[in-house]
Scaffold this motif. Structure first.
Motif, PDB file in Angstrom:
ATOM      1  N   HIS A  36       0.807  -1.214   0.000  1.00 58.03           N
ATOM      2  CA  HIS A  36       0.000   0.000   0.000  1.00 58.03           C
ATOM      3  C   HIS A  36       0.840   1.263   0.000  1.00 58.03           C
ATOM      4  CE1 HIS A  36       1.185  -0.366   4.114  1.00 58.03           C
ATOM      5  NE2 HIS A  36       0.437  -1.422   4.269  1.00 58.03           N
ATOM      6  N   GLY A  37       2.137   1.154   0.211  1.00 58.07           N
ATOM      7  CA  GLY A  37       3.007   2.317   0.182  1.00 58.07           C
ATOM      8  C   GLY A  37       3.219   2.984   1.526  1.00 58.07           C
ATOM      9  N   LEU A  38       2.575   2.527   2.563  1.00 58.12           N
ATOM     10  CA  LEU A  38       2.714   3.173   3.857  1.00 58.12           C
ATOM     11  C   LEU A  38       4.070   2.917   4.502  1.00 58.12           C
ATOM     12  CD1 LEU A  38      -0.823   2.511   5.334  1.00 58.12           C
ATOM     13  CD2 LEU A  38       0.077   4.641   4.425  1.00 58.12           C
ATOM     14  N   ALA A  39       4.723   1.829   4.148  1.00 58.59           N
ATOM     15  CA  ALA A  39       5.994   1.490   4.771  1.00 58.59           C
ATOM     16  C   ALA A  39       7.195   1.930   3.942  1.00 58.59           C
ATOM     17  CB  ALA A  39       6.066  -0.030   5.005  1.00 58.59           C
ATOM     18  N   ARG A  40       6.943   2.709   2.920  1.00 58.61           N
ATOM     19  CA  ARG A  40       8.047   3.181   2.080  1.00 58.61           C
ATOM     20  C   ARG A  40       9.010   4.024   2.892  1.00 58.61           C
ATOM     21  NH1 ARG A  40       5.593   6.176  -2.933  1.00 58.61           N
ATOM     22  NH2 ARG A  40       6.252   7.805  -1.543  1.00 58.61           N
ATOM     23  N   ARG A  41      10.280   3.875   2.610  1.00 56.82           N
ATOM     24  CA  ARG A  41      11.272   4.697   3.292  1.00 56.82           C
ATOM     25  C   ARG A  41      11.370   6.067   2.649  1.00 56.82           C
ATOM     26  NH1 ARG A  41      16.112   0.522   4.657  1.00 56.82           N
ATOM     27  NH2 ARG A  41      14.966  -0.557   6.264  1.00 56.82           N
ATOM     28  N   ALA A  42      11.413   6.103   1.341  1.00 61.09           N
ATOM     29  CA  ALA A  42      11.572   7.380   0.638  1.00 61.09           C
ATOM     30  C   ALA A  42      10.227   8.072   0.524  1.00 61.09           C
ATOM     31  CB  ALA A  42      12.170   7.146  -0.741  1.00 61.09           C
ATOM     32  N   ILE A  43      10.097   9.188   1.186  1.00 59.85           N
ATOM     33  CA  ILE A  43       8.851   9.942   1.155  1.00 59.85           C
ATOM     34  C   ILE A  43       8.757  10.723  -0.147  1.00 59.85           C
ATOM     35  CG2 ILE A  43       7.516  11.750   2.298  1.00 59.85           C
ATOM     36  CD1 ILE A  43       7.783   9.152   3.902  1.00 59.85           C
ATOM     37  N   GLY A  44       9.829  11.329  -0.534  1.00 59.88           N
ATOM     38  CA  GLY A  44       9.889  12.091  -1.767  1.00 59.88           C
ATOM     39  C   GLY A  44      11.333  12.118  -2.237  1.00 59.88           C
ATOM     40  N   ASP A  45      11.576  12.733  -3.363  1.00 56.04           N
ATOM     41  CA  ASP A  45      12.966  12.799  -3.807  1.00 56.04           C
ATOM     42  C   ASP A  45      13.701  13.862  -2.990  1.00 56.04           C
ATOM     43  OD1 ASP A  45      11.833  15.043  -4.918  1.00 56.04           O
ATOM     44  OD2 ASP A  45      12.737  14.788  -6.883  1.00 56.04           O
ATOM     45  N   ALA A  46      15.017  13.797  -3.009  1.00 57.82           N
ATOM     46  CA  ALA A  46      15.849  14.668  -2.178  1.00 57.82           C
ATOM     47  C   ALA A  46      15.620  16.140  -2.502  1.00 57.82           C
ATOM     48  CB  ALA A  46      17.317  14.304  -2.352  1.00 57.82           C
ATOM     49  N   ALA A  47      15.456  16.467  -3.778  1.00 50.40           N
ATOM     50  CA  ALA A  47      15.250  17.864  -4.174  1.00 50.40           C
ATOM     51  C   ALA A  47      13.932  18.400  -3.620  1.00 50.40           C
ATOM     52  CB  ALA A  47      15.276  17.987  -5.698  1.00 50.40           C
ATOM     53  N   GLU A  48      12.891  17.578  -3.650  1.00 52.92           N
ATOM     54  CA  GLU A  48      11.585  17.998  -3.134  1.00 52.92           C
ATOM     55  C   GLU A  48      11.668  18.277  -1.638  1.00 52.92           C
ATOM     56  OE1 GLU A  48       6.963  16.433  -3.298  1.00 52.92           O
ATOM     57  OE2 GLU A  48       8.580  14.960  -3.406  1.00 52.92           O
ATOM     58  N   ILE A  49      12.334  17.393  -0.910  1.00 54.51           N
ATOM     59  CA  ILE A  49      12.489  17.575   0.533  1.00 54.51           C
ATOM     60  C   ILE A  49      13.311  18.824   0.825  1.00 54.51           C
ATOM     61  CG2 ILE A  49      13.464  16.572   2.634  1.00 54.51           C
ATOM     62  CD1 ILE A  49      12.808  13.810   1.410  1.00 54.51           C
ATOM     63  N   GLU A  50      14.393  18.999   0.090  1.00 53.84           N
ATOM     64  CA  GLU A  50      15.266  20.165   0.285  1.00 53.84           C
ATOM     65  C   GLU A  50      14.504  21.468   0.019  1.00 53.84           C
ATOM     66  OE1 GLU A  50      18.619  22.279   1.253  1.00 53.84           O
ATOM     67  OE2 GLU A  50      18.452  20.102   1.342  1.00 53.84           O
ATOM     68  N   ASN A  51      13.761  21.526  -1.078  1.00 54.89           N
ATOM     69  CA  ASN A  51      12.995  22.732  -1.411  1.00 54.89           C
ATOM     70  C   ASN A  51      11.959  23.048  -0.336  1.00 54.89           C
ATOM     71  OD1 ASN A  51      14.404  23.084  -3.779  1.00 54.89           O
ATOM     72  ND2 ASN A  51      12.870  22.059  -5.038  1.00 54.89           N
ATOM     73  N   ALA A  71      13.612  17.629   8.968  1.00 53.84           N
ATOM     74  CA  ALA A  71      12.714  16.705   9.668  1.00 53.84           C
ATOM     75  C   ALA A  71      11.264  17.133   9.488  1.00 53.84           C
ATOM     76  CB  ALA A  71      13.075  16.633  11.147  1.00 53.84           C
ATOM     77  N   LEU A  72      11.017  18.419   9.582  1.00 51.83           N
ATOM     78  CA  LEU A  72       9.658  18.925   9.393  1.00 51.83           C
ATOM     79  C   LEU A  72       9.188  18.715   7.960  1.00 51.83           C
ATOM     80  CD1 LEU A  72       7.270  20.287  10.694  1.00 51.83           C
ATOM     81  CD2 LEU A  72       8.333  22.492  10.233  1.00 51.83           C
ATOM     82  N   ALA A  73      10.078  18.908   6.999  1.00 52.84           N
ATOM     83  CA  ALA A  73       9.734  18.699   5.587  1.00 52.84           C
ATOM     84  C   ALA A  73       9.390  17.237   5.329  1.00 52.84           C
ATOM     85  CB  ALA A  73      10.890  19.145   4.687  1.00 52.84           C
ATOM     86  N   ARG A  74      10.197  16.328   5.866  1.00 52.34           N
ATOM     87  CA  ARG A  74       9.910  14.888   5.687  1.00 52.34           C
ATOM     88  C   ARG A  74       8.565  14.523   6.313  1.00 52.34           C
ATOM     89  NH1 ARG A  74      15.196  14.308   7.494  1.00 52.34           N
ATOM     90  NH2 ARG A  74      16.661  14.113   5.781  1.00 52.34           N
ATOM     91  N   SER A  75       8.315  15.064   7.501  1.00 55.34           N
ATOM     92  CA  SER A  75       7.052  14.775   8.186  1.00 55.34           C
ATOM     93  C   SER A  75       5.861  15.310   7.406  1.00 55.34           C
ATOM     94  CB  SER A  75       7.065  15.380   9.589  1.00 55.34           C
ATOM     95  OG  SER A  75       8.076  14.797  10.362  1.00 55.34           O
TER      96      SER A  75
END
Length: 101
Positions: A36-51, A71-75
């Motif tokens: 279902h995708g809930l256990a994925r480690r990668a939430i988004g690509d690095a550029a998206e998280i950085e932006n 941390a807030l961006a990943r959350s």
């Protein structure tokens, strides 16, 4: 409360339940939690998280450490993904209910 006989049966069954033995079976079962995708480690690509982290750091109005912003961006991205999955699941349930009517 379980009887002695039930406890012994459970122990006997547990000895046989050891999971997949072959390499293909192990590979297939290792993907079970990712269905279902809930256990994925990668939430988004690095550029998206950085932006998003940069935008968060600028928008808060007070100094924030880069680690805290990341941390807030990943959350935030994880929360958005969960909401999207929940919405898709609810839509699928509604479509299923409409078909049954």
């Amino acid at each position: 409360m379980a009887s002695i006989r039930q406890i012994e049966a459970n122990r006997s069954n547990a000895k046989r339940s050891t999971g997949p033995k072959t390499a293909p079976g192990k590979a297939r079962s290792s993907q079970n939690a990712l269905r279902h995708g809930l256990a994925r480690r990668a939430i988004g690509d690095a550029a998206e998280i950085e932006n998003l982290a940069v935008a968060i750091a600028r928008g808060l109005g007070h100094p924030v450490t880069p680690d805290a912003a990341m941390a807030l961006a990943r959350s935030k991205l994880a929360l958005l993904r969960l909401r999207s999955l929940r919405q898709a699941m609810m839509a699928a349930l509604l479509v299923g209910q409409l078909r049954q009517s």
